[in-house]
Design a protein around this motif. Structure first.
Motif, PDB file in Angstrom:
ATOM      1  N   VAL A 133       5.282   8.248 -14.394  1.00  0.00           N
ATOM      2  CA  VAL A 133       4.944   6.855 -14.125  1.00  0.00           C
ATOM      3  C   VAL A 133       6.203   6.065 -13.779  1.00  0.00           C
ATOM      4  O   VAL A 133       7.272   6.313 -14.342  1.00  0.00           O
ATOM      5  CB  VAL A 133       4.247   6.238 -15.359  1.00  0.00           C
ATOM      6  N   VAL A 134       6.073   5.119 -12.850  1.00  0.00           N
ATOM      7  CA  VAL A 134       7.191   4.267 -12.441  1.00  0.00           C
ATOM      8  C   VAL A 134       6.911   2.820 -12.837  1.00  0.00           C
ATOM      9  O   VAL A 134       5.771   2.445 -13.096  1.00  0.00           O
ATOM     10  CB  VAL A 134       7.457   4.370 -10.923  1.00  0.00           C
ATOM     11  N   SER A 135       7.953   2.006 -12.838  1.00  0.00           N
ATOM     12  CA  SER A 135       7.809   0.608 -13.260  1.00  0.00           C
ATOM     13  C   SER A 135       7.208  -0.261 -12.163  1.00  0.00           C
ATOM     14  O   SER A 135       7.275   0.074 -10.984  1.00  0.00           O
ATOM     15  CB  SER A 135       9.178   0.053 -13.660  1.00  0.00           C
ATOM     16  N   GLN A 136       6.627  -1.359 -12.566  1.00  0.00           N
ATOM     17  CA  GLN A 136       6.100  -2.406 -11.696  1.00  0.00           C
ATOM     18  C   GLN A 136       5.138  -1.878 -10.635  1.00  0.00           C
ATOM     19  O   GLN A 136       5.182  -2.287  -9.477  1.00  0.00           O
ATOM     20  CB  GLN A 136       7.242  -3.191 -11.058  1.00  0.00           C
ATOM     21  N   LEU A 137       4.266  -0.985 -11.054  1.00  0.00           N
ATOM     22  CA  LEU A 137       3.314  -0.394 -10.118  1.00  0.00           C
ATOM     23  C   LEU A 137       2.385  -1.441  -9.516  1.00  0.00           C
ATOM     24  O   LEU A 137       2.033  -1.359  -8.340  1.00  0.00           O
ATOM     25  CB  LEU A 137       2.501   0.708 -10.803  1.00  0.00           C
ATOM     26  N   ASP A 138       2.002  -2.445 -10.294  1.00  0.00           N
ATOM     27  CA  ASP A 138       1.092  -3.468  -9.777  1.00  0.00           C
ATOM     28  C   ASP A 138       1.680  -4.199  -8.577  1.00  0.00           C
ATOM     29  O   ASP A 138       0.996  -4.448  -7.581  1.00  0.00           O
ATOM     30  CB  ASP A 138       0.703  -4.461 -10.871  1.00  0.00           C
ATOM     31  N   ARG A 139       2.961  -4.518  -8.605  1.00  0.00           N
ATOM     32  CA  ARG A 139       3.615  -5.163  -7.454  1.00  0.00           C
ATOM     33  C   ARG A 139       3.595  -4.246  -6.237  1.00  0.00           C
ATOM     34  O   ARG A 139       3.351  -4.680  -5.121  1.00  0.00           O
ATOM     35  CB  ARG A 139       5.065  -5.509  -7.772  1.00  0.00           C
ATOM     36  N   ARG A 140       3.880  -2.990  -6.464  1.00  0.00           N
ATOM     37  CA  ARG A 140       3.912  -2.012  -5.380  1.00  0.00           C
ATOM     38  C   ARG A 140       2.522  -1.872  -4.738  1.00  0.00           C
ATOM     39  O   ARG A 140       2.396  -1.855  -3.514  1.00  0.00           O
ATOM     40  CB  ARG A 140       4.377  -0.658  -5.897  1.00  0.00           C
ATOM     41  N   LEU A 141       1.494  -1.757  -5.576  1.00  0.00           N
ATOM     42  CA  LEU A 141       0.133  -1.589  -5.071  1.00  0.00           C
ATOM     43  C   LEU A 141      -0.339  -2.820  -4.299  1.00  0.00           C
ATOM     44  O   LEU A 141      -1.025  -2.692  -3.278  1.00  0.00           O
ATOM     45  CB  LEU A 141      -0.830  -1.281  -6.221  1.00  0.00           C
ATOM     46  N   ASN A 142       0.006  -3.998  -4.766  1.00  0.00           N
ATOM     47  CA  ASN A 142      -0.373  -5.226  -4.057  1.00  0.00           C
ATOM     48  C   ASN A 142       0.274  -5.277  -2.673  1.00  0.00           C
ATOM     49  O   ASN A 142      -0.343  -5.725  -1.706  1.00  0.00           O
ATOM     50  CB  ASN A 142      -0.010  -6.462  -4.875  1.00  0.00           C
ATOM     51  N   GLU A 143       1.512  -4.806  -2.549  1.00  0.00           N
ATOM     52  CA  GLU A 143       2.184  -4.769  -1.251  1.00  0.00           C
ATOM     53  C   GLU A 143       1.507  -3.756  -0.330  1.00  0.00           C
ATOM     54  O   GLU A 143       1.325  -4.016   0.859  1.00  0.00           O
ATOM     55  CB  GLU A 143       3.662  -4.431  -1.437  1.00  0.00           C
ATOM     56  N   VAL A 144       1.114  -2.618  -0.866  1.00  0.00           N
ATOM     57  CA  VAL A 144       0.411  -1.606  -0.083  1.00  0.00           C
ATOM     58  C   VAL A 144      -0.898  -2.191   0.452  1.00  0.00           C
ATOM     59  O   VAL A 144      -1.207  -2.077   1.637  1.00  0.00           O
ATOM     60  CB  VAL A 144       0.124  -0.341  -0.931  1.00  0.00           C
ATOM     61  N   SER A 145      -1.650  -2.854  -0.408  1.00  0.00           N
ATOM     62  CA  SER A 145      -2.915  -3.462  -0.022  1.00  0.00           C
ATOM     63  C   SER A 145      -2.711  -4.572   1.008  1.00  0.00           C
ATOM     64  O   SER A 145      -3.456  -4.678   1.977  1.00  0.00           O
ATOM     65  CB  SER A 145      -3.617  -4.016  -1.263  1.00  0.00           C
ATOM     66  N   ARG A 146      -1.699  -5.382   0.813  1.00  0.00           N
ATOM     67  CA  ARG A 146      -1.418  -6.507   1.714  1.00  0.00           C
ATOM     68  C   ARG A 146      -1.166  -6.029   3.137  1.00  0.00           C
ATOM     69  O   ARG A 146      -1.568  -6.669   4.100  1.00  0.00           O
ATOM     70  CB  ARG A 146      -0.210  -7.300   1.203  1.00  0.00           C
ATOM     71  N   LEU A 147      -0.521  -4.875   3.279  1.00  0.00           N
ATOM     72  CA  LEU A 147      -0.225  -4.342   4.607  1.00  0.00           C
ATOM     73  C   LEU A 147      -1.373  -3.527   5.197  1.00  0.00           C
ATOM     74  O   LEU A 147      -1.269  -3.009   6.309  1.00  0.00           O
ATOM     75  CB  LEU A 147       1.044  -3.508   4.584  1.00  0.00           C
ATOM     76  N   GLY A 148      -2.468  -3.388   4.448  1.00  0.00           N
ATOM     77  CA  GLY A 148      -3.658  -2.752   4.994  1.00  0.00           C
ATOM     78  C   GLY A 148      -3.699  -1.245   4.931  1.00  0.00           C
ATOM     79  O   GLY A 148      -4.567  -0.629   5.561  1.00  0.00           O
ATOM     80  N   LEU A 149      -2.789  -0.620   4.194  1.00  0.00           N
ATOM     81  CA  LEU A 149      -2.874   0.823   4.029  1.00  0.00           C
ATOM     82  C   LEU A 149      -4.020   1.129   3.068  1.00  0.00           C
ATOM     83  O   LEU A 149      -4.355   0.302   2.219  1.00  0.00           O
ATOM     84  CB  LEU A 149      -1.542   1.388   3.554  1.00  0.00           C
ATOM     85  N   LYS A 150      -4.613   2.293   3.181  1.00  0.00           N
ATOM     86  CA  LYS A 150      -5.885   2.563   2.512  1.00  0.00           C
ATOM     87  C   LYS A 150      -5.807   3.357   1.211  1.00  0.00           C
ATOM     88  O   LYS A 150      -6.657   3.231   0.361  1.00  0.00           O
ATOM     89  CB  LYS A 150      -6.823   3.310   3.469  1.00  0.00           C
ATOM     90  N   ARG A 151      -4.779   4.212   1.063  1.00  0.00           N
ATOM     91  CA  ARG A 151      -4.743   5.104  -0.095  1.00  0.00           C
ATOM     92  C   ARG A 151      -3.344   5.138  -0.688  1.00  0.00           C
ATOM     93  O   ARG A 151      -2.358   5.109   0.036  1.00  0.00           O
ATOM     94  CB  ARG A 151      -5.135   6.512   0.326  1.00  0.00           C
ATOM     95  N   CYS A 152      -3.302   5.260  -2.012  1.00  0.00           N
ATOM     96  CA  CYS A 152      -2.018   5.359  -2.703  1.00  0.00           C
ATOM     97  C   CYS A 152      -2.103   6.483  -3.727  1.00  0.00           C
ATOM     98  O   CYS A 152      -3.040   6.534  -4.528  1.00  0.00           O
ATOM     99  CB  CYS A 152      -1.695   4.029  -3.382  1.00  0.00           C
ATOM    100  N   ILE A 153      -1.140   7.396  -3.681  1.00  0.00           N
ATOM    101  CA  ILE A 153      -1.059   8.489  -4.648  1.00  0.00           C
ATOM    102  C   ILE A 153      -0.061   8.077  -5.714  1.00  0.00           C
ATOM    103  O   ILE A 153       1.088   7.737  -5.403  1.00  0.00           O
ATOM    104  CB  ILE A 153      -0.591   9.802  -3.976  1.00  0.00           C
TER     105      ILE A 153
END
Length: 186
Positions: A133-153
């Motif tokens: 597990v890495v830190s601040q995952l919620d920030r990372r996931l929100n950025e992924v979603s904001r840019l419109g990418l569909k999947r995160c591993i």
């Protein structure tokens, strides 16, 4: 003079080729700001007795660690391959959260199979092949979603800490082997 960069993540991903072999996206942190960047890898048969490990934008020690885990835990024969890894755009990914992306870029190049271009990889790789597990995952996931990418591993156990993000498929993996099989096949 200097010019403002409105969206750094979008800037780093501009010009990215869809379905490119050896190319993956990682969500990294620059301070507390999440950035999506492309990591590229190239594996080529070596003509030298000692294969080269060349890293631009990632720590050389992390590259050697990831190559060792891929060799020992997944059975990839990298002892006769030069491995070159580059972070596109000149950014430096210095945190362990980029390990999974480095590993999948190498496997993608080695097997000549692309990783889906709408997938982002986040996770540290341990010496036993586990994903950490890495830190601040919620920030990372929100950025992924904001840019419109569909999947995160992400590593197993991460989602319970960060919750879910609308429009984003979050797939938890426990080991590097599972992630490789899921993304590029056995």
């Amino acid at each position: 003079g200097l010019e403002d960069v409105k969206d750094p993540s979008e800037t780093f991903l501009t010009g990215r080729i869809s379905k490119a072999v050896g190319s993956v996206v990682v969500s990294t942190l620059e301070g507390t700001r999440p950035l999506l960047v492309e990591i590229q890898a190239l594996t080529v048969p070596t003509v030298l007795s000692m294969p080269r490990r060349m890293a631009t934008g990632v720590d050389h020690s992390r590259l050697v660690l990831v190559c060792s885990v891929l060799t020992r835990r997944l059975g990839l024969r990298l002892s006769n391959q030069d491995v070159l890894v580059n972070v596109v755009g000149g950014l430096k990914v210095s945190e362990p959260a980029g390990d999974l992306a480095i590993a999948l870029a190498i496997v993608s190049s080695y097997r000549d199979v692309p990783v889906n271009s709408d997938t982002v990889l986040i996770g540290e790789v341990g010496l036993t092949g586990e994903l950490r597990v890495v830190s601040q995952l919620d920030r990372r996931l929100n950025e992924v979603s904001r840019l419109g990418l569909k999947r995160c591993i992400v590593p197993s156990g991460s989602v319970s800490n960060s919750g879910s993000v609308a429009g984003l498929e979050i797939v938890e993996m426990g080991t590097l082997d599972q992630a490789v099989n899921f993304l590029v096949g056995a």
